[in-house]
Design an enzyme around this catalytic site. Structure first.
Site, mmCIF file in Angstrom:
data_model
loop_
_atom_site.group_PDB
_atom_site.id
_atom_site.type_symbol
_atom_site.label_atom_id
_atom_site.label_comp_id
_atom_site.label_asym_id
_atom_site.label_seq_id
_atom_site.Cartn_x
_atom_site.Cartn_y
_atom_site.Cartn_z
ATOM 1 N N HIS A 47 0.846 -1.202 0.000
ATOM 2 C CA HIS A 47 0.000 0.000 0.000
ATOM 3 C C HIS A 47 0.882 1.254 0.000
ATOM 4 C CE1 HIS A 47 -2.919 3.035 1.095
ATOM 5 N NE2 HIS A 47 -3.839 2.190 0.675
ATOM 6 N N GLU B 143 -3.645 1.815 -7.281
ATOM 7 C CA GLU B 143 -4.038 2.942 -6.443
ATOM 8 C C GLU B 143 -3.082 4.108 -6.694
ATOM 9 O OE1 GLU B 143 -6.549 1.436 -2.894
ATOM 10 O OE2 GLU B 143 -4.486 1.623 -2.248
HETATM 11 P P1 13P Z 1 -9.433 6.576 -0.233
HETATM 12 O O1 13P Z 1 -10.659 5.852 -0.719
HETATM 13 O O2 13P Z 1 -9.620 7.226 1.104
HETATM 14 O O3 13P Z 1 -8.896 7.490 -1.270
HETATM 15 O O4 13P Z 1 -8.306 5.466 0.015
HETATM 16 C C1 13P Z 1 -8.037 4.548 -0.974
HETATM 17 C C2 13P Z 1 -7.095 3.539 -0.442
HETATM 18 O O5 13P Z 1 -5.961 3.860 -0.111
HETATM 19 C C3 13P Z 1 -7.578 2.163 -0.261
HETATM 20 O O6 13P Z 1 -6.543 1.306 0.091
#
Ligand code: 13P
Length: 252
Positions: free
Chosen positions: A92, A161
């Site tokens: 992450h 992400e």
């Molecule tokens: P947000 O939905 O708060 O942008 O976060 C996304 C995330 O990091 C999920 O792992």
């Protein structure tokens, strides 16, 4: 393939509110007979032996690559085993950029949990300055985040992400998502989630993007009613029944 809906609690919800959240989602899945895969990643202090429907999985946001030992502040697999947790988030961006995990650290952890057969949700994504440098730079940056990662691992889910979209309220556009997901899918045949400021009202558009197999949601998933709405929308879309967007009141 049915859409996957995942919630990353990050550093939110207490032990009490986590239990209430999980119970409510579980009851919803039981009552509605929805069989999409739903994943919840609570804080580790909230782990418990939750009795959940088969398609509701509780995972760890992080753990160390050890069974146990002298790693102050870390969890080992004995702590996950205690609660039957066999799913973990790795890579992450908050762990990479805030907690300073290098690609070497991430790969070490990946290979450790792979050897134990864990379901791994592997996250990757580029920061803003890389996106601004162009698509070639973005893809180059992403491929480096696969260094040391066995992408043929059976129990792997990928999550794109983009760092600039996480927690900012600014999601990637559906065009951005389409471009990156297509490139990734061309090389890697694994379920591929999108994460970064997904909201109830943007979920359907995102899930309709080709090569998006689901979402990994932070902020907007922390309110249980909204998370249930997301599950509902994903399920309705799989059934291809109608355009739902966020006009879902009274549909249940
Ligand atoms: P947000 O939905 O708060 O942008 O976060 C996304 C995330 O990091 C999920 O792992």
């Amino acid at each position: 393939m049915k859409k996957i809906i995942a919630s990353n609690f990050k550093t939110n919800h207490t032990r009490k509110s986590t239990k209430e959240f999980i119970d409510e989602v579980n009851n919803y899945l039981l009552e509605s007979d929805i069989d999409n895969d739903v994943l919840i990643f609570p804080a580790s202090s909230s782990f418990d032996t939750f009795e959940t429907k088969e398609n509701l999985t509780i995972g760890a946001q992080n753990a160390y690559h050890a069974k146990n030992g002298s790693y102050t502040g870390e969890l080992g697999t004995i702590h996950l085993d205690e609660f039957g947790i066999k799913t973990i988030l790795i890579g992450h961006s908050e762990r990479r950029h805030i907690l300073g995990e290098s690609q070497k650290d991430v790969a070490l952890k990946y290979n450790y949990y792979k050897a134990l057969g864990y379901k791994i949700v592997y996250c990757f994504g580029e920061p803003l300055e890389v996106k601004q440098a162009g698509l070639t730079e973005t893809l180059g940056y992403i491929w480096e985040q696969f260094d040391g990662i066995d992408l043929n691992y059976d129990n792997l889910i990928l999550a794109y992400e983009p760092v600039w979209a996480i927690g900012t309220g600014v999601s990637a556009t559906t065009e951005d998502i389409a471009t990156i997901h297509k490139k990734i899918k061309k090389k890697i045949d694994k379920p591929l989630l999108y994460g970064g400021s997904v909201k109830v009202c943007t979920l359907q558009d995102i899930l309709e993007v080709p090569n998006v197999d689901g979402v990994l949601v932070g902020t907007a998933s922390w309110i249980v009613d909204d998370f249930k709405k997301m599950i509902y929308i994903a399920n309705k879309m799989d059934a291809n029944s109608k355009q739902i967007k966020c006009n879902i009141e009274g549909e249940k």
